[in-house]
Motif scaffolding. Structure first.
Motif, PDB file in Angstrom:
ATOM      1  N   VAL A 205      47.585   9.097  21.323  1.00 62.87           N
ATOM      2  CA  VAL A 205      46.740   8.445  22.321  1.00 62.87           C
ATOM      3  C   VAL A 205      47.629   7.933  23.444  1.00 62.87           C
ATOM      4  CG1 VAL A 205      44.963   6.725  22.763  1.00 62.87           C
ATOM      5  CG2 VAL A 205      45.180   7.722  20.471  1.00 62.87           C
TER       6      VAL A 205
ATOM      7  N   GLY B 239      49.023   9.521  27.511  1.00 64.12           N
ATOM      8  CA  GLY B 239      49.830  10.615  28.084  1.00 64.12           C
ATOM      9  C   GLY B 239      50.933  10.126  28.993  1.00 64.12           C
ATOM     10  N   GLY B 240      51.515   8.960  28.670  1.00 66.53           N
ATOM     11  CA  GLY B 240      52.697   8.486  29.397  1.00 66.53           C
ATOM     12  C   GLY B 240      53.953   9.104  28.789  1.00 66.53           C
TER      13      GLY B 240
ATOM     14  N   PHE C  81      45.381  12.573  23.833  1.00 68.93           N
ATOM     15  CA  PHE C  81      44.162  12.119  24.504  1.00 68.93           C
ATOM     16  C   PHE C  81      44.531  11.063  25.533  1.00 68.93           C
ATOM     17  CE2 PHE C  81      43.064  13.742  20.379  1.00 68.93           C
ATOM     18  CZ  PHE C  81      42.056  14.643  20.702  1.00 68.93           C
ATOM     19  N   GLU C  82      44.200  11.348  26.769  1.00 64.44           N
ATOM     20  CA  GLU C  82      44.561  10.456  27.880  1.00 64.44           C
ATOM     21  C   GLU C  82      43.300   9.988  28.592  1.00 64.44           C
ATOM     22  OE1 GLU C  82      47.147   8.802  29.462  1.00 64.44           O
ATOM     23  OE2 GLU C  82      45.508   8.218  30.781  1.00 64.44           O
TER      24      GLU C  82
ATOM     25  N   GLY D  37      52.909   5.426  33.463  1.00 66.76           N
ATOM     26  CA  GLY D  37      53.648   4.611  34.436  1.00 66.76           C
ATOM     27  C   GLY D  37      54.759   5.346  35.159  1.00 66.76           C
TER      28      GLY D  37
ATOM     29  N   ILE E 171      39.555  11.407  28.374  1.00 62.68           N
ATOM     30  CA  ILE E 171      38.996  11.024  27.070  1.00 62.68           C
ATOM     31  C   ILE E 171      39.719   9.764  26.588  1.00 62.68           C
ATOM     32  CG2 ILE E 171      38.820  11.670  24.625  1.00 62.68           C
ATOM     33  CD1 ILE E 171      38.261  14.488  25.410  1.00 62.68           C
TER      34      ILE E 171
ATOM     35  N   THR F 145      49.762   3.961  23.936  1.00 62.21           N
ATOM     36  CA  THR F 145      48.892   3.489  25.024  1.00 62.21           C
ATOM     37  C   THR F 145      49.572   2.465  25.932  1.00 62.21           C
ATOM     38  OG1 THR F 145      47.893   1.721  23.696  1.00 62.21           O
ATOM     39  CG2 THR F 145      46.801   3.875  23.638  1.00 62.21           C
TER      40      THR F 145
ATOM     41  N   HIS G  99      51.475  -0.935  27.402  1.00 63.53           N
ATOM     42  CA  HIS G  99      51.433  -2.403  27.261  1.00 63.53           C
ATOM     43  C   HIS G  99      50.220  -2.902  26.469  1.00 63.53           C
ATOM     44  CE1 HIS G  99      54.596  -3.071  30.416  1.00 63.53           C
ATOM     45  NE2 HIS G  99      54.181  -1.860  30.764  1.00 63.53           N
TER      46      HIS G  99
ATOM     47  N   GLY H  25      57.037   3.787  22.514  1.00 62.06           N
ATOM     48  CA  GLY H  25      57.094   3.266  23.878  1.00 62.06           C
ATOM     49  C   GLY H  25      56.712   1.798  23.972  1.00 62.06           C
ATOM     50  N   MET H  26      56.025   1.449  25.059  1.00 58.75           N
ATOM     51  CA  MET H  26      55.654   0.046  25.255  1.00 58.75           C
ATOM     52  C   MET H  26      54.746  -0.454  24.149  1.00 58.75           C
ATOM     53  SD  MET H  26      57.366  -1.177  27.610  1.00 58.75           S
ATOM     54  CE  MET H  26      56.643  -2.807  27.477  1.00 58.75           C
TER      55      MET H  26
HETATM   56  O1  48F Z   1      51.625   3.079  30.319  1.00 55.18           O
HETATM   57  P1  48F Z   1      52.289   4.306  29.828  1.00 55.18           P
HETATM   58  O2  48F Z   1      53.183   5.035  30.729  1.00 55.18           O
HETATM   59  O3  48F Z   1      53.009   3.894  28.444  1.00 55.18           O
HETATM   60  P2  48F Z   1      54.405   4.352  27.808  1.00 55.18           P
HETATM   61  O4  48F Z   1      54.402   5.777  27.473  1.00 55.18           O
HETATM   62  O5  48F Z   1      55.442   4.119  29.004  1.00 55.18           O
HETATM   63  C1  48F Z   1      55.582   2.894  29.650  1.00 55.18           C
HETATM   64  C2  48F Z   1      56.199   3.131  31.007  1.00 55.18           C
HETATM   65  O6  48F Z   1      55.396   3.992  31.762  1.00 55.18           O
HETATM   66  C3  48F Z   1      56.431   1.850  31.828  1.00 55.18           C
HETATM   67  C4  48F Z   1      57.400   0.885  31.251  1.00 55.18           C
HETATM   68  C5  48F Z   1      58.718   1.302  30.710  1.00 55.18           C
HETATM   69  O7  48F Z   1      59.559   1.763  31.651  1.00 55.18           O
HETATM   70  O8  48F Z   1      57.116  -0.279  31.199  1.00 55.18           O
HETATM   71  O9  48F Z   1      55.200   1.162  31.968  1.00 55.18           O
HETATM   72  O10 48F Z   1      54.685   3.378  26.729  1.00 55.18           O
HETATM   73  O11 48F Z   1      51.189   5.333  29.327  1.00 55.18           O
HETATM   74  C6  48F Z   1      50.120   4.934  28.502  1.00 55.18           C
HETATM   75  C7  48F Z   1      48.953   5.865  28.760  1.00 55.18           C
HETATM   76  O12 48F Z   1      47.960   5.603  27.791  1.00 55.18           O
HETATM   77  C8  48F Z   1      46.678   5.724  28.408  1.00 55.18           C
HETATM   78  C9  48F Z   1      46.894   5.137  29.798  1.00 55.18           C
HETATM   79  O13 48F Z   1      45.896   5.601  30.702  1.00 55.18           O
HETATM   80  C10 48F Z   1      48.300   5.639  30.139  1.00 55.18           C
HETATM   81  O14 48F Z   1      48.284   6.861  30.835  1.00 55.18           O
HETATM   82  N1  48F Z   1      45.725   4.978  27.568  1.00 55.18           N
HETATM   83  C11 48F Z   1      45.691   3.648  27.356  1.00 55.18           C
HETATM   84  N2  48F Z   1      44.707   3.332  26.494  1.00 55.18           N
HETATM   85  C12 48F Z   1      44.096   4.499  26.164  1.00 55.18           C
HETATM   86  C13 48F Z   1      44.756   5.553  26.843  1.00 55.18           C
HETATM   87  C14 48F Z   1      42.998   4.846  25.305  1.00 55.18           C
HETATM   88  N3  48F Z   1      42.311   3.920  24.611  1.00 55.18           N
HETATM   89  N4  48F Z   1      42.657   6.161  25.195  1.00 55.18           N
HETATM   90  C15 48F Z   1      43.334   7.115  25.893  1.00 55.18           C
HETATM   91  N5  48F Z   1      44.377   6.845  26.709  1.00 55.18           N
END
Ligand code: 48F
Length: 262
Positions: free
Chosen positions: A31, A33-34, A54-55, A63, A125, A168, A170, A224-225
């Motif tokens: 869940v 797509g970061g 699923f993104e 981010g 989704i 997902t 933060h 990740g976060m």
């Molecule tokens: O926020 P995001 O990039 O998380 P990450 O992979 O990376 C963090 C960094 O980008 C940055 C940082 C470190 O350098 O602080 O922020 O940990 O990607 C998370 C993705 O999850 C999707 C959201 O739209 C984003 O693209 N997302 C969140 N909740 C849901 C979701 C959900 N319930 N269902 C589907 N997608």
């Protein structure tokens, strides 16, 4: 050749339905797509596992697009260099041990590698719940993001997965909903619950994020976060190596688990 709108429509519906049906029962459901979701998707699909991402949003990349404060350059530390090089993302040395990459090149290359390795990415989704059987997370409850935004009273659909990854970011949405709906449960964290994200400290945050990337309940992994916030450590801000290293670690843990169990 005369174009027929109905054939165009038929092609879209048939191909999408095919793709959805092929992903109702997967090895790994991710869940988000970061960077921390797409990296394990690429690695696990390359190893031959069936992976679906699923993104929520229209675009994947999370981010990464905005770099730091919308300066679309990503900073990576030395430890992450091999992953970026393997992906084929061009790095430019900035200072000793620091590299930069163009954010657009990084997102598009990572997404392309994940898809070409065999992962399926579903955008638009949202995961709104998990499935739990015999004290193990074993699937996702999904709906269209548009339904979520419109607040429509529409029931979701489900997919089954041997392993689920909360990537997902933060908001740790999957872990939070799992905790809310399945009390009493204890996570494999110091408090047994969510530690919460702390203020910025790149040096510690980057290392601890990777250290606490793990299975936090049978079948449920964080990367990740989401790993940072679940365990309760410092945010690292606009440096991205930890996200890729965390994604690599979760892929390795899942690969070991799947190899041992299936
Ligand atoms: O926020 P995001 O990039 O998380 P990450 O992979 O990376 C963090 C960094 O980008 C940055 C940082 C470190 O350098 O602080 O922020 O940990 O990607 C998370 C993705 O999850 C999707 C959201 O739209 C984003 O693209 N997302 C969140 N909740 C849901 C979701 C959900 N319930 N269902 C589907 N997608």
């Amino acid at each position: 050749m005369a174009l027929d709108e109905i054939l165009i429509t038929r092609a879209i519906i048939e191909r999408y339905t095919e793709k959805l049906l092929a992903n109702l029962d997967v090895d790994v459901a991710i869940v988000g797509g970061g960077p921390s979701g797409l990296t394990p998707a690429w690695i696990l699909a390359s190893k031959g596992w069936k992976v679906a991402v699923f993104e929520r949003k229209l675009s994947i990349g999370g981010g990464m697009w905005g770099g730091g404060m919308m300066f679309n350059e990503l900073v990576f530390q030395e430890e992450a260099r091999p992953i970026l090089e393997e992906l084929g993302v061009r790095l430019r040395p900035a200072y000793p041990g620091y590299y930069t990459a163009d954010a657009i090149e990084t997102v598009t290359t990572l997404a392309s590698q994940a898809v070409k390795a065999g992962a399926t990415i579903f955008n638009c989704i949202s995961a709104e719940d998990v499935m739990v059987r015999d004290d193990r997370v074993c699937g996702l409850v999904l709906s269209w993001t548009a339904v979520e935004i419109a607040g429509l009273h529409v029931d979701p659909l489900t997919i089954r997965a041997k392993c689920v990854v909360d990537a997902t970011g933060h908001d740790i949405e999957v872990v939070k909903i799992f905790l809310k709906k399945n009390q009493p449960v204890t996570l494999f964290t110091p408090s047994g619950g969510i530690g919460g994200e702390r203020s910025m400290w790149a040096e510690v945050g980057e290392k601890e994020t990777v250290a606490h990337t793990k299975e936090i309940y049978p079948g449920l992994f964080v990367s990740g976060m989401a790993a940072t916030a679940t365990h309760g450590t410092y945010r690292m801000g606009p440096i991205f190596g930890g996200m890729f290293l965390s994604g690599k670690k979760v892929a390795e843990l899942i690969h070991e688990r799947l190899t041992a169990e299936w």
